[in-house]
Write a protein that holds these residues in place. Structure first.
Motif, PDB file in Angstrom:
ATOM      1  N   ASP A 296      42.804  46.909  52.916  1.00 38.97           N
ATOM      2  CA  ASP A 296      41.770  47.311  51.959  1.00 38.97           C
ATOM      3  C   ASP A 296      41.080  48.558  52.484  1.00 38.97           C
ATOM      4  O   ASP A 296      40.865  48.695  53.697  1.00 38.97           O
ATOM      5  CB  ASP A 296      40.715  46.205  51.782  1.00 38.97           C
ATOM      6  CG  ASP A 296      41.195  45.060  50.907  1.00 38.97           C
ATOM      7  OD1 ASP A 296      42.298  45.156  50.332  1.00 38.97           O
ATOM      8  OD2 ASP A 296      40.456  44.063  50.804  1.00 38.97           O
TER       9      ASP A 296
ATOM     10  N   ALA B 179      35.010  41.270  58.723  1.00 39.96           N
ATOM     11  CA  ALA B 179      36.079  42.253  58.559  1.00 39.96           C
ATOM     12  C   ALA B 179      36.086  43.165  59.774  1.00 39.96           C
ATOM     13  O   ALA B 179      35.036  43.580  60.247  1.00 39.96           O
ATOM     14  CB  ALA B 179      35.831  43.087  57.305  1.00 39.96           C
TER      15      ALA B 179
ATOM     16  N   TYR C 134      40.866  40.446  59.039  1.00 43.55           N
ATOM     17  CA  TYR C 134      39.779  39.690  58.416  1.00 43.55           C
ATOM     18  C   TYR C 134      39.782  38.287  58.985  1.00 43.55           C
ATOM     19  O   TYR C 134      40.821  37.622  59.029  1.00 43.55           O
ATOM     20  CB  TYR C 134      39.967  39.641  56.901  1.00 43.55           C
ATOM     21  CG  TYR C 134      38.924  38.802  56.197  1.00 43.55           C
ATOM     22  CD1 TYR C 134      37.588  39.174  56.203  1.00 43.55           C
ATOM     23  CD2 TYR C 134      39.261  37.623  55.538  1.00 43.55           C
ATOM     24  CE1 TYR C 134      36.618  38.402  55.569  1.00 43.55           C
ATOM     25  CE2 TYR C 134      38.313  36.853  54.894  1.00 43.55           C
ATOM     26  CZ  TYR C 134      36.987  37.247  54.917  1.00 43.55           C
ATOM     27  OH  TYR C 134      36.031  36.484  54.295  1.00 43.55           O
TER      28      TYR C 134
ATOM     29  N   THR D   1      43.045  43.366  45.242  1.00 42.00           N
ATOM     30  CA  THR D   1      42.253  42.297  44.627  1.00 42.00           C
ATOM     31  C   THR D   1      40.818  42.310  45.123  1.00 42.00           C
ATOM     32  O   THR D   1      40.072  41.369  44.911  1.00 42.00           O
ATOM     33  CB  THR D   1      42.875  40.913  44.935  1.00 42.00           C
ATOM     34  OG1 THR D   1      42.985  40.786  46.354  1.00 42.00           O
ATOM     35  CG2 THR D   1      44.250  40.773  44.316  1.00 42.00           C
ATOM     36  N   THR D   2      40.431  43.385  45.780  1.00 42.12           N
ATOM     37  CA  THR D   2      39.095  43.497  46.368  1.00 42.12           C
ATOM     38  C   THR D   2      38.365  44.658  45.705  1.00 42.12           C
ATOM     39  O   THR D   2      38.955  45.711  45.518  1.00 42.12           O
ATOM     40  CB  THR D   2      39.207  43.813  47.878  1.00 42.12           C
ATOM     41  OG1 THR D   2      40.081  42.873  48.493  1.00 42.12           O
ATOM     42  CG2 THR D   2      37.849  43.779  48.560  1.00 42.12           C
ATOM     43  N   ASP D   3      37.119  44.444  45.329  1.00 42.05           N
ATOM     44  CA  ASP D   3      36.290  45.551  44.845  1.00 42.05           C
ATOM     45  C   ASP D   3      34.839  45.106  44.803  1.00 42.05           C
ATOM     46  O   ASP D   3      34.410  44.441  43.864  1.00 42.05           O
ATOM     47  CB  ASP D   3      36.748  46.021  43.459  1.00 42.05           C
ATOM     48  CG  ASP D   3      36.099  47.351  43.065  1.00 42.05           C
ATOM     49  OD1 ASP D   3      35.255  47.858  43.836  1.00 42.05           O
ATOM     50  OD2 ASP D   3      36.432  47.871  41.992  1.00 42.05           O
TER      51      ASP D   3
ATOM     52  N   PHE E 210      34.210  48.158  49.378  1.00 43.45           N
ATOM     53  CA  PHE E 210      35.507  47.662  49.830  1.00 43.45           C
ATOM     54  C   PHE E 210      36.419  47.598  48.609  1.00 43.45           C
ATOM     55  O   PHE E 210      36.056  47.007  47.598  1.00 43.45           O
ATOM     56  CB  PHE E 210      35.363  46.264  50.448  1.00 43.45           C
ATOM     57  CG  PHE E 210      34.585  46.273  51.736  1.00 43.45           C
ATOM     58  CD1 PHE E 210      35.230  46.356  52.950  1.00 43.45           C
ATOM     59  CD2 PHE E 210      33.198  46.218  51.722  1.00 43.45           C
ATOM     60  CE1 PHE E 210      34.512  46.377  54.138  1.00 43.45           C
ATOM     61  CE2 PHE E 210      32.467  46.239  52.901  1.00 43.45           C
ATOM     62  CZ  PHE E 210      33.139  46.315  54.118  1.00 43.45           C
ATOM     63  N   LYS E 211      37.588  48.224  48.716  1.00 41.46           N
ATOM     64  CA  LYS E 211      38.467  48.290  47.559  1.00 41.46           C
ATOM     65  C   LYS E 211      39.919  48.083  47.977  1.00 41.46           C
ATOM     66  O   LYS E 211      40.379  48.668  48.951  1.00 41.46           O
ATOM     67  CB  LYS E 211      38.311  49.657  46.887  1.00 41.46           C
ATOM     68  CG  LYS E 211      38.927  49.725  45.503  1.00 41.46           C
ATOM     69  CD  LYS E 211      38.243  50.813  44.699  1.00 41.46           C
ATOM     70  CE  LYS E 211      38.957  51.080  43.383  1.00 41.46           C
ATOM     71  NZ  LYS E 211      39.253  49.886  42.606  1.00 41.46           N
TER      72      LYS E 211
ATOM     73  N   GLU F 143      32.184  38.853  50.807  1.00 47.18           N
ATOM     74  CA  GLU F 143      33.371  38.450  50.056  1.00 47.18           C
ATOM     75  C   GLU F 143      34.602  38.642  50.917  1.00 47.18           C
ATOM     76  O   GLU F 143      34.577  39.369  51.907  1.00 47.18           O
ATOM     77  CB  GLU F 143      33.512  39.303  48.782  1.00 47.18           C
ATOM     78  CG  GLU F 143      32.418  39.028  47.767  1.00 47.18           C
ATOM     79  CD  GLU F 143      32.610  39.827  46.485  1.00 47.18           C
ATOM     80  OE1 GLU F 143      33.775  40.044  46.088  1.00 47.18           O
ATOM     81  OE2 GLU F 143      31.598  40.232  45.904  1.00 47.18           O
ATOM     82  N   LYS F 144      35.678  37.993  50.497  1.00 49.39           N
ATOM     83  CA  LYS F 144      36.930  38.102  51.248  1.00 49.39           C
ATOM     84  C   LYS F 144      37.508  39.505  51.120  1.00 49.39           C
ATOM     85  O   LYS F 144      37.503  40.090  50.038  1.00 49.39           O
ATOM     86  CB  LYS F 144      37.930  37.079  50.692  1.00 49.39           C
ATOM     87  CG  LYS F 144      39.244  37.102  51.423  1.00 49.39           C
ATOM     88  CD  LYS F 144      40.188  36.017  50.935  1.00 49.39           C
ATOM     89  CE  LYS F 144      41.493  36.179  51.695  1.00 49.39           C
ATOM     90  NZ  LYS F 144      42.393  35.079  51.565  1.00 49.39           N
ATOM     91  N   VAL F 145      37.976  40.035  52.226  1.00 44.02           N
ATOM     92  CA  VAL F 145      38.700  41.306  52.209  1.00 44.02           C
ATOM     93  C   VAL F 145      40.070  41.057  52.826  1.00 44.02           C
ATOM     94  O   VAL F 145      40.307  40.008  53.422  1.00 44.02           O
ATOM     95  CB  VAL F 145      37.943  42.419  52.983  1.00 44.02           C
ATOM     96  CG1 VAL F 145      36.622  42.737  52.318  1.00 44.02           C
ATOM     97  CG2 VAL F 145      37.727  42.039  54.440  1.00 44.02           C
ATOM     98  N   ARG F 146      40.957  42.022  52.664  1.00 45.65           N
ATOM     99  CA  ARG F 146      42.307  41.858  53.183  1.00 45.65           C
ATOM    100  C   ARG F 146      42.712  43.056  54.021  1.00 45.65           C
ATOM    101  O   ARG F 146      42.201  44.153  53.808  1.00 45.65           O
ATOM    102  CB  ARG F 146      43.280  41.704  52.008  1.00 45.65           C
ATOM    103  CG  ARG F 146      43.156  40.353  51.327  1.00 45.65           C
ATOM    104  CD  ARG F 146      43.707  40.367  49.906  1.00 45.65           C
ATOM    105  NE  ARG F 146      43.358  39.120  49.224  1.00 45.65           N
ATOM    106  CZ  ARG F 146      42.188  38.879  48.651  1.00 45.65           C
ATOM    107  NH1 ARG F 146      41.226  39.790  48.665  1.00 45.65           N
ATOM    108  NH2 ARG F 146      41.955  37.733  48.068  1.00 45.65           N
TER     109      ARG F 146
END
Length: 84
Positions: free
Chosen positions: A78, A20, A13, A40-42, A36-37, A72-75
């Motif tokens: 994810d 991403a 990311y 802390t991502t959803d 995206f899940k 939104e931020k993703v990691r």
């Protein structure tokens, strides 16, 4: 209804760009809705554009890593699903 299987995974990311890098396990086209899940991502977002090798593409092939602009931020790690 069976649990949805992830169709891809975030491998990187770029926070400054909001991009991403996703490796897809199946072909995916621009216009499909993704979820995206992670821990802390959803969130869900329609796939507006993808890039491969800095060029816009309409479809990602299975196993291809592509860049996707996300709101939104993703990691890393994810999972990516097709949204209903």
């Amino acid at each position: 209804m069976a649990e949805a299987k992830p169709i891809g995974e975030v491998t990187h990311y770029y926070g400054g760009l909001g991009v991403a890098i996703v490796k897809f396990k199946k072909a995916i086209k621009v216009g499909e809705k993704l979820r995206f899940k992670g821990a802390t991502t959803d969130f869900e977002e329609a796939l507006k554009s993808m890039q491969y090798d800095h060029k816009d593409i309409e479809e990602a092939k299975k196993g291809q890593e592509v860049g996707i602009k996300v709101k939104e931020k993703v990691r890393e790690g994810d999972e990516v699903y097709l949204a209903e």
